[in-house]
Scaffold this active site. Structure first.
Site, mmCIF file in Angstrom:
data_model
loop_
_atom_site.group_PDB
_atom_site.id
_atom_site.type_symbol
_atom_site.label_atom_id
_atom_site.label_comp_id
_atom_site.label_asym_id
_atom_site.label_seq_id
_atom_site.Cartn_x
_atom_site.Cartn_y
_atom_site.Cartn_z
ATOM 1 N N ASP A 12 8.895 -8.525 4.336
ATOM 2 C CA ASP A 12 8.898 -9.588 3.312
ATOM 3 C C ASP A 12 8.259 -10.872 3.824
ATOM 4 O OD1 ASP A 12 10.560 -7.877 1.624
ATOM 5 O OD2 ASP A 12 12.204 -8.429 2.963
ATOM 6 N N LYS A 15 2.827 -10.220 3.484
ATOM 7 C CA LYS A 15 1.642 -9.464 3.892
ATOM 8 C C LYS A 15 0.712 -9.187 2.724
ATOM 9 C CE LYS A 15 4.222 -6.215 5.677
ATOM 10 N NZ LYS A 15 5.530 -6.906 5.591
ATOM 11 N N GLY A 39 7.181 -3.190 -0.584
ATOM 12 C CA GLY A 39 6.915 -3.942 -1.807
ATOM 13 C C GLY A 39 6.038 -5.142 -1.533
ATOM 14 N N HIS A 40 4.869 -5.198 -2.163
ATOM 15 C CA HIS A 40 3.973 -6.341 -2.011
ATOM 16 C C HIS A 40 3.740 -6.974 -3.382
ATOM 17 C CE1 HIS A 40 2.116 -4.437 1.868
ATOM 18 N NE2 HIS A 40 3.274 -5.015 2.078
ATOM 19 N N GLN A 221 6.699 -3.010 5.583
ATOM 20 C CA GLN A 221 7.917 -3.478 6.261
ATOM 21 C C GLN A 221 7.562 -4.468 7.381
ATOM 22 O OE1 GLN A 221 7.915 0.343 6.120
ATOM 23 N NE2 GLN A 221 8.716 0.134 4.076
#
Length: 428
Positions: A12, A15, A39-40, A221
Site C-alpha cells: 500500500d 506503487k 490492489g493498485h 504487496q
C-alpha cells in the site's frame, strides 16, 4: 534499461501511481508475483482505475505481461478486464500477454483458504481469502493447473479431478462441498477468453531485453510481506523482493538494472502481525482519515504508525534498491512534530535491524527521534524548491537514516502530483 518497482514496507505504498507515472516511457510492464490479492489505485484527472492482476501500464496502453510467478484467478481477470474496458481502456492480445505456464486459482483454493483460517482459531494471519496461498501450495506440490493445460481438455479434466480428490478429505471435514466437474465446465466456458492472451512471456521479455527495450517490473504487496524475509508467518505466499523478477518472469539479463523502492512517508499495515511503530491514538486516526487508509482489496482500515527507518533500510539492502520514491508526504502536513523510528529496544538489547524471531518482533520497543513538522500544505507540489524548509529537512533526515537518496516525492494521488527531485524520469 530495466527498472523494478518494489514496496519497502507492508504494501500500500503507492506503487500503482508510480508505475503508471514511470510507464510513460516504458516499452513493457511486467508483473512477477502475487495475484488478485494485490490492489493498485490510479487516478488520472477525474478518472479512477482499480487494478488487481493487470500491470498498471495497461492504463497507458503499454505492452503488459503477467509472469509465471503470479497465480492467476481467470474469473477475476475477466472481471477486471471488463471493468477497465467499460472505462475505455483498450485490452487485447496486442497489449496483454500471460505466461502460458502461469498457475491458476480455482474455486477450491478459496475454500481451502476459508478452512485454513478456521483451523487457525484465534491465530489469524489475515489472508484475503482469495485462494492465493493454497494456489501457491499446489504449485509447489506439483498439482497445479496451468494456463497451458486449457489446451488439452481431456488432460485438464483429469488434472482437476486429481487436484480435487487430493483436497477432498480436508474439505469434507469442514463440510465444504466440491465439484470438480463444475469447475471443469466453468473453465472450458471461459477458456477462449483467457487463452487468447497466452504467450511465452519468458521469450518475449528476453527478446525485448536484448533489444535494449525499457522494461518495467511491477511488484505487488511489500517487502515486509515476503515469504522469506517478511514478518513470518504474517506474510503473503510469494517472494515480494526484487530477486523474484528473474524466476517470476524468466528474465535472464542482470545488467543495467535499477530498483526503485516505493516508501510511504509514514508506515501502514493491513491485517495481523507485529508493527513496532503502530499508533492507536489521534495521530493514527489522522493518518487513516487524511491518507484514506483503507485496503483496495480488503476494504479494511489500515493500521498506521510513524516512519520506521530500520525496516526501510533493511528492505533497501535485501532488494538492492538504487533509489527511493517517497509517497504521501502531504498526509504529514498538519503535524507539529513528526517522529521517526531509528532503532529498537528489546529488554537490555538494542537492535538496528528487525530480527526474524516472532517473539522478539512483537515485543520490540521503538527508539524515536523527533523532527519539527511544517504545518503548511504540500499537496500537489511539483518542484523541490517549493517544499517547506522543514519538509525538505524531514526528507534529508530520512535519507541520512536509510542511507539512500530519495529521488522522487509524491505529493498527491494524481500522476502530476510528483516531484522528480533528481531528474530521474527525464534520464530514462
Amino acid at each position: 534499461m530495466f527498472y523494478t518497482i518494489v514496496g519497502t514496507q507492508w504494501g500500500d505504498e503507492g506503487k500503482g501511481k508510480i508505475v503508471d507515472w514511470l510507464s510513460s516511457k516504458a516499452d513493457l510492464v511486467a508483473r512477477f508475483q502475487g495475484g488478485n490479492n494485490a490492489g493498485h489505485t490510479i487516478k488520472v484527472d477525474k478518472d479512477t482505475y482499480k487494478l488487481n492482476l493487470l500491470p498498471s501500464g495497461i492504463i497507458r496502453n503499454k505492452k503488459c505481461l503477467i509472469g509465471n510467478g503470479v497465480v492467476l484467478d481467470p474469473w477475476a481477470l475477466i472481471y477486471e478486464i471488463s471493468n477497465l474496458m467499460n472505462q475505455n481502456i483498450l485490452i487485447d492480445k496486442n497489449n496483454l500477454f500471460i505466461a502460458e505456464n502461469v498457475c491458476l486459482i480455482l474455486p477450491i483454493h478459496k475454500l481451502i483458504d476459508e478452512v485454513n483460517e478456521l483451523s487457525r482459531g484465534n491465530n489469524l494471519i489475515g489472508t484475503t481469502k482469495k485462494g492465493i496461498g493454497p494456489a501457491y501450495e499446489d504449485k509447489v506440490g506439483r498439482r497445479a493447473i496451468r494456463l497451458c493445460d486449457l489446451n488439452d481438455l481431456n488432460n485438464l479434466k483429469s488434472k482437476i479431478k486429481n487436484l480435487y480428490e487430493f483436497h477432498k478429505p480436508r474439505l469434507d471435514k469442514f463440510k465444504k462441498i466440491t465439484d470438480y466437474e463444475k469447475t471443469f465446465d466453468e473453465l472450458v466456458n471461459i477458456s477462449k477468453q483467457i487463452l487468447m492472451y497466452s504467450a511465452p512471456v519468458w521469450k518475449i521479455i528476453n527478446d525485448a531485453g536484448k533489444q535494449n527495450k525499457f522494461i518495467l517490473f511491477e511488484g505487488a504487496q511489500g517487502s515486509l510481506l515476503d515469504i522469506d524475509f517478511g514478518t513470518y508467518p504474517y506474510v503473503t505466499s510469494s517472494n515480494t523482493s526484487s530477486g523474484q523478477i528473474f524466476s517470476g518472469t524468466g528474465f535472464g539479463i542482470k545488467e543495467n538494472h535499477n530498483i526503485l523502492g516505493i516508501t510511504k512517508a509514514y508506515t501502514t499495515r493491513v491485517g495481523s502481525g507485529p508493527f513496532v511503530t503502530e499508533l492507536n491514538d489521534d495521530i493514527g486516526d489522522h493518518f487513516v482519515e487524511k491518507g484514506q487508509e483503507f485496503g483496495t482489496v480488503t476494504k479494511r482500515r489500515r493500521r498506521c504508525g510513524w516512519f520506521d527507518s530500520v525496516l526501510v533500510k533493511q528492505s533497501i539492502a535485501i532488494n538492492g534498491i538504487t533509489d527511493i520514491v517517497l509517497t504521501k508526504l502531504d498526509v504529514l502536513d498538519n503535524l507539529r512534530d513528526i517522529k521517526v523510528c531509528v532503532g529498537y529496544n528489546y529488554g537490555n538489547q538494542e537492535y538496528n535491524h528487525l530480527p526474524f524471531d516472532e517473539n522478539i518482533q512483537k515485543n520490540l520497543v521503538p527508539i524515536y527521534e523527533t523532527i519539527p513538522g511544517w504545518e503548511i500544505s504540500t499537496f500537489g507540489l511539483t518542484d523541490w524548491n517549493d517544499l517547506p524548509k522543514n519538509a525538505q529537512n524531514y526528507i534529508k533526515f530520512l535519507e541520512s537514516k536509510i542511507e539512500k537518496k530519495i529521488s522522487i516525492i509524491s505529493t498527491g494521488p494524481d500522476r502530476i502530483h510528483t516531484i522528480d527531485r533528481n531528474n530521474l524520469l527525464n534520464n530514462f
